[in-house]
Design a protein around this motif. Structure first.
Motif, PDB file in Angstrom:
ATOM      1  N   TYR A   1      78.424  51.339  22.237  1.00  0.00           N
ATOM      2  CA  TYR A   1      77.659  51.577  23.471  1.00  0.00           C
ATOM      3  C   TYR A   1      77.855  50.504  24.539  1.00  0.00           C
ATOM      4  O   TYR A   1      78.156  50.800  25.691  1.00  0.00           O
ATOM      5  CB  TYR A   1      76.168  51.734  23.142  1.00  0.00           C
ATOM      6  CG  TYR A   1      75.341  52.072  24.355  1.00  0.00           C
ATOM      7  CD1 TYR A   1      75.357  53.347  24.881  1.00  0.00           C
ATOM      8  CD2 TYR A   1      74.578  51.096  25.000  1.00  0.00           C
ATOM      9  CE1 TYR A   1      74.633  53.661  26.011  1.00  0.00           C
ATOM     10  CE2 TYR A   1      73.842  51.407  26.141  1.00  0.00           C
ATOM     11  CZ  TYR A   1      73.866  52.692  26.634  1.00  0.00           C
ATOM     12  OH  TYR A   1      73.172  52.999  27.758  1.00  0.00           O
TER      13      TYR A   1
ATOM     14  N   PRO B   1      67.803  61.564  26.028  1.00  0.00           N
ATOM     15  CA  PRO B   1      68.055  62.163  24.706  1.00  0.00           C
ATOM     16  C   PRO B   1      66.798  62.249  23.840  1.00  0.00           C
ATOM     17  O   PRO B   1      66.623  63.203  23.096  1.00  0.00           O
ATOM     18  CB  PRO B   1      69.086  61.229  24.074  1.00  0.00           C
ATOM     19  CG  PRO B   1      69.762  60.589  25.215  1.00  0.00           C
ATOM     20  CD  PRO B   1      68.737  60.471  26.299  1.00  0.00           C
TER      21      PRO B   1
ATOM     22  N   ALA C   1      70.142  53.243  31.092  1.00  0.00           N
ATOM     23  CA  ALA C   1      69.273  53.237  29.911  1.00  0.00           C
ATOM     24  C   ALA C   1      68.428  54.503  29.874  1.00  0.00           C
ATOM     25  O   ALA C   1      68.239  55.113  28.820  1.00  0.00           O
ATOM     26  CB  ALA C   1      68.371  52.007  29.904  1.00  0.00           C
TER      27      ALA C   1
ATOM     28  N   ARG D   1      69.213  57.406  31.193  1.00  0.00           N
ATOM     29  CA  ARG D   1      70.093  58.540  30.909  1.00  0.00           C
ATOM     30  C   ARG D   1      70.523  58.564  29.437  1.00  0.00           C
ATOM     31  O   ARG D   1      70.552  59.602  28.804  1.00  0.00           O
ATOM     32  CB  ARG D   1      71.322  58.435  31.826  1.00  0.00           C
ATOM     33  CG  ARG D   1      72.314  59.577  31.701  1.00  0.00           C
ATOM     34  CD  ARG D   1      73.627  59.185  32.344  1.00  0.00           C
ATOM     35  NE  ARG D   1      74.245  58.074  31.627  1.00  0.00           N
ATOM     36  CZ  ARG D   1      75.275  57.373  32.088  1.00  0.00           C
ATOM     37  NH1 ARG D   1      75.786  57.636  33.284  1.00  0.00           N
ATOM     38  NH2 ARG D   1      75.791  56.396  31.381  1.00  0.00           N
ATOM     39  N   ASP D   2      70.842  57.406  28.893  1.00  0.00           N
ATOM     40  CA  ASP D   2      71.451  57.357  27.568  1.00  0.00           C
ATOM     41  C   ASP D   2      70.443  57.277  26.436  1.00  0.00           C
ATOM     42  O   ASP D   2      70.779  57.576  25.295  1.00  0.00           O
ATOM     43  CB  ASP D   2      72.394  56.142  27.462  1.00  0.00           C
ATOM     44  CG  ASP D   2      73.560  56.256  28.407  1.00  0.00           C
ATOM     45  OD1 ASP D   2      73.830  57.387  28.858  1.00  0.00           O
ATOM     46  OD2 ASP D   2      74.196  55.235  28.714  1.00  0.00           O
ATOM     47  N   VAL D   3      69.235  56.840  26.723  1.00  0.00           N
ATOM     48  CA  VAL D   3      68.282  56.637  25.631  1.00  0.00           C
ATOM     49  C   VAL D   3      67.023  57.486  25.800  1.00  0.00           C
ATOM     50  O   VAL D   3      66.610  58.196  24.889  1.00  0.00           O
ATOM     51  CB  VAL D   3      67.884  55.148  25.522  1.00  0.00           C
ATOM     52  CG1 VAL D   3      66.899  54.960  24.383  1.00  0.00           C
ATOM     53  CG2 VAL D   3      69.113  54.296  25.288  1.00  0.00           C
TER      54      VAL D   3
ATOM     55  N   HIS E   1      70.190  59.212  18.331  1.00  0.00           N
ATOM     56  CA  HIS E   1      71.002  60.385  18.647  1.00  0.00           C
ATOM     57  C   HIS E   1      72.499  60.083  18.638  1.00  0.00           C
ATOM     58  O   HIS E   1      73.297  60.942  18.943  1.00  0.00           O
ATOM     59  CB  HIS E   1      70.577  60.957  19.990  1.00  0.00           C
ATOM     60  CG  HIS E   1      70.607  59.939  21.098  1.00  0.00           C
ATOM     61  ND1 HIS E   1      69.627  58.985  21.240  1.00  0.00           N
ATOM     62  CD2 HIS E   1      71.503  59.710  22.064  1.00  0.00           C
ATOM     63  CE1 HIS E   1      69.925  58.218  22.274  1.00  0.00           C
ATOM     64  NE2 HIS E   1      71.054  58.626  22.776  1.00  0.00           N
ATOM     65  N   MET E   2      72.846  58.834  18.342  1.00  0.00           N
ATOM     66  CA  MET E   2      74.271  58.490  18.293  1.00  0.00           C
ATOM     67  C   MET E   2      74.628  58.092  16.864  1.00  0.00           C
ATOM     68  O   MET E   2      73.810  57.517  16.157  1.00  0.00           O
ATOM     69  CB  MET E   2      74.556  57.277  19.185  1.00  0.00           C
ATOM     70  CG  MET E   2      74.253  57.471  20.651  1.00  0.00           C
ATOM     71  SD  MET E   2      74.701  55.942  21.514  1.00  0.00           S
ATOM     72  CE  MET E   2      73.916  56.221  23.093  1.00  0.00           C
TER      73      MET E   2
ATOM     74  N   PHE F   1      70.095  53.591  18.237  1.00  0.00           N
ATOM     75  CA  PHE F   1      69.902  54.845  18.973  1.00  0.00           C
ATOM     76  C   PHE F   1      70.020  56.025  18.005  1.00  0.00           C
ATOM     77  O   PHE F   1      71.077  56.258  17.431  1.00  0.00           O
ATOM     78  CB  PHE F   1      70.926  54.985  20.094  1.00  0.00           C
ATOM     79  CG  PHE F   1      70.930  53.817  21.045  1.00  0.00           C
ATOM     80  CD1 PHE F   1      69.739  53.278  21.520  1.00  0.00           C
ATOM     81  CD2 PHE F   1      72.122  53.242  21.453  1.00  0.00           C
ATOM     82  CE1 PHE F   1      69.745  52.201  22.388  1.00  0.00           C
ATOM     83  CE2 PHE F   1      72.132  52.161  22.320  1.00  0.00           C
ATOM     84  CZ  PHE F   1      70.937  51.644  22.782  1.00  0.00           C
TER      85      PHE F   1
ATOM     86  N   ILE G   1      79.515  50.991  28.301  1.00  0.00           N
ATOM     87  CA  ILE G   1      78.808  50.677  29.536  1.00  0.00           C
ATOM     88  C   ILE G   1      79.662  49.736  30.399  1.00  0.00           C
ATOM     89  O   ILE G   1      79.727  49.872  31.618  1.00  0.00           O
ATOM     90  CB  ILE G   1      77.442  50.008  29.216  1.00  0.00           C
ATOM     91  CG1 ILE G   1      76.465  51.030  28.650  1.00  0.00           C
ATOM     92  CG2 ILE G   1      76.860  49.326  30.432  1.00  0.00           C
ATOM     93  CD1 ILE G   1      75.922  52.016  29.648  1.00  0.00           C
TER      94      ILE G   1
END
Lengths: 384, 274
Positions: free
Chosen positions: A112, B195, B188, B190-192, A103-104, A101, A116
């Motif tokens: 992650y 962004p 998924a 929301r988080d991927v 942005h992380m 990912f 979750i």
């Protein structure tokens, strides 16, 4: 080799961790997977090997839950997965693009899956640290993915999947995005990692070197079906078909006719090798008169300086298991050299010779006429 | 070999520099004049008579203008939010799914962008007077409904286009990775996915807000007597005479728009670099 055999034996004692049962997968009118049944044992490093479009990735995606079989069932640890969605399956995947990912940062990527799952913060922190240490990324925890190299991104993907403690780790072409040198190093690291964490790894690859080097067992796939299943040396030394022989490693192939098939002797006449023929010190598959293929690996061929008489091959009647030709090309590879020898029939033979010494004792040059010979145990006789 | 500018080094060719100067002059001198004369101590906008803030004082005491200003801001804000949601959803639908008449829907989506504003305005006028009469006597924010609907209809296609372009570069394996790690479809997303869309959402919001804030034509046809927006109000003031008060009002609008732009660009840069 012993270790591999040991592992495979240990595995056989348990029940399979993965079972594909009569899997068929169709996309519209195209059949991607055609009636595949396969058991994978706990602790194996299993490779699905095949050219692109052979259905290997589809099979892997059915394990992960991104595809549902049209027919048949997928069992993970004895449980039928049916249409269980990907997020409810006890397997995790390392994607071909790594899919880190962007942005992380590294730590958040790895954390992650646990976030979750709603694990307590302290536990997440401890396990992230543990996972990062496992792949030697500890010092880079705060980095963003765009500050990482390809190899480091792959480690992030590995840590992110392993932190969930899956029953099986799925790897989709794990090394294809790396450059040659790093690929070599990561092969070793992957098998080290697998032994350290002790879970089943299933890898999809089109690279036979990679599969041979890492996997304890390989399924070679062709047109949606399993062409052959076995250990790397099984596949290399005892290919079951021309496709497997050709796909794994390189091979010289001759079409011929079985002219004599005894209990401890067989003779095959190949037009390309005439006037000489192939002699085996054991019986051959098929009956006399059958059309067969003879496959011989390049490193099992010997080169001899030109002489009027063919060289004598031990335990073999004269004028068998030899061929005469001209060296048309030499590829110097450093550790070995590949000689392309053209026979009088026009067929090219690939002969591989290790470069054992720094100074050639016997020099073979372009245009030289040479004899090629092989031991009776070297050829593999194939019916299909 | 020395200092002759290469053919594409525009900035070093004198005809180009002249051209550039011309562009800057015609682009910015009217604005600068407008801003300068908002501080002019004169009833008429012709001769400089000295500095004053009187017209700004008048401006802030002009209740009608302030109401128009509040209307404009409210409309722009609500329009932006609605356009973002609608535009992003439209973009995702067109990007992810295949369905019948997809091409037609994609085409009609950009229609509000290409249709002349005056036609949109007239169409909206007819729509809200004949087809779905929007009552003008609703309490305050609801009375702006007709204008907001009109604004959303021409703003959300811009958002959809920007987001769609951004989605083209999305690696679908990332969403699968999230699912694989235990995320539900929604998590998924929301988080991927969100962004990934963020820069496009910021750009889309910026577009919607400024488009809505300074739209005159369509608003003119959809606004009622109680729902005057800032540009419409300024227009009606100009009809009598171009007083420094109008200058001051316009300056306010410019400053506000530029400030918002700067703020959002700053935010975007921050989120990119962190």
């Amino acid at each position: 080799m012993d270790q591999l055999a040991q592992r495979t034996q240990d595995a056989a004692a348990h029940k399979p961790i993965i079972s594909f049962r009569n899997i068929v997968k169709r996309f519209g009118s195209m059949t991607a997977v055609d009636n595949v049944s396969l058991d994978i044992m706990p602790g194996e490093f299993f490779a699905l090997l095949g050219p692109s479009g052979c259905g290997k990735t589809t099979l892997l995606r059915m394990l992960a839950g991104f595809e549902v079989p049209t027919e048949g069932s997928v069992l993970i640890d004895g449980q039928d997965m049916g249409e269980t969605p990907p997020n409810k399956r006890p397997v995790n995947m390392v994607f071909q693009s790594y899919a880190v990912f962007p942005h992380m940062n590294v730590a958040d990527n790895v954390a992650y899956g646990l976030k979750i799952d709603g694990l307590p913060k302290d536990e997440i922190k401890a396990r992230v640290q543990e996972a990062l240490d496992l792949v030697q990324l500890g010092p880079l925890a705060a980095r963003k993915p765009d500050q990482l190299s390809g190899g480091q991104r792959q480690r992030v993907a590995l840590a992110r999947a392993l932190i969930k403690r899956p029953k099986v780790l799925l790897l989709d072409e794990p090394l294809s995005a790396l450059d040659a040198k790093l690929r070599e190093a990561m092969r070793f690291e992957l098998s080290q990692l697998q032994q350290k964490v002790g879970i089943t790894f299933i890898m999809v690859t089109h690279d036979q070197d990679e599969a041979l080097a890492i996997a304890s067992r390989i399924a070679v796939m062709h047109k949606g079906a399993i062409a052959q299943l076995g250990t790397p040396s099984d596949l290399y030394e005892f290919p079951a078909s021309r496709f497997v022989a050709d796909f794994i490693g390189s091979v010289n192939m001759f079409e011929g006719t079985l002219i004599k098939d005894g209990a401890d002797e067989a003779v095959i006449a190949c037009p390309d090798l005439a006037p000489y023929s192939v002699h085996l010190p054991h019986s051959a598959p098929g009956s006399a008169g059958a059309s067969v293929w003879v496959a011989i690996r390049p490193e099992k061929l010997n080169l001899h300086k030109n002489a009027s008489e063919p060289p004598a091959v031990p335990d073999c009647p004269p004028a068998h298991n030899v061929a005469r030709g001209e060296i048309k090309e030499i590829s110097y590879l450093g550790d070995s050299s590949i000689f392309h020898v053209q026979l009088s029939s026009g067929q090219l033979l690939r002969v591989s010779r290790p470069n054992r010494s720094r100074y050639e004792q016997e020099h073979f040059g372009w245009g030289d006429t040479v004899w090629v010979s092989w031991a009776g145990s070297s050829p593999v006789v194939l019916l299909s | 070999m020395s200092d002759r500018p290469a053919p594409l080094e525009y900035n070093r060719l004198w005809p180009m520099r002249l051209w550039l100067a011309g562009v800057f002059f015609f682009l910015y001198s009217p604005l600068i004049t407008l801003i300068a004369f908002s501080f002019n101590d004169s009833k008429r906008n012709i001769v400089w008579r000295g500095f004053t803030l009187d017209y700004y004082r008048k401006l802030f005491n002009n209740d009608e203008l302030m109401l128009a200003f509040a209307n404009s801001l409210t409309i722009a804000l609500v329009t932006t939010i609605l356009s973002l949601v609608l535009g992003a959803l439209a973009a995702i639908m067109l990007w992810r799914f295949r369905f019948p008449l997809k091409g037609v829907i994609e085409g009609t989506l950009s229609l509000p962008i290409v249709v002349p504003e005056i036609c949109m305005g007239v169409a909206m006028l007819l729509f809200f007077s004949r087809v779905v009469p929007w009552p003008h006597d609703l309490p305050w924010p609801l009375s702006l409904g007709a204008i907001i609907i009109a604004h959303v209809s021409f703003c959300f296609p811009f958002v959809a286009m920007v987001v769609r372009a951004r989605l083209a570069s999305f690696n679908k394996e990332q969403e699968e990775a999230a699912r694989d790690l235990g995320a539900s479809d929604w998590q998924a997303f929301r988080d991927v996915l969100v962004p990934h869309m963020k820069p496009a959402l910021i750009a889309g919001a910026l577009l919607s807000f400024t488009l809505s804030l300074d739209d005159f034509v369509i608003t003119f046809f959809t606004s009622g007597p109680n729902t005057v927006t800032f540009p419409v109000k300024v227009y009606s003031m100009v009809r009598f005479s171009v007083t420094p008060e109008v200058n001051a009002a316009s300056t306010m609008l410019i400053v506000l728009t530029v400030a918002l732009m700067a703020l959002m660009m700053l935010g975007q840069r921050k989120s990119n670099s962190s």
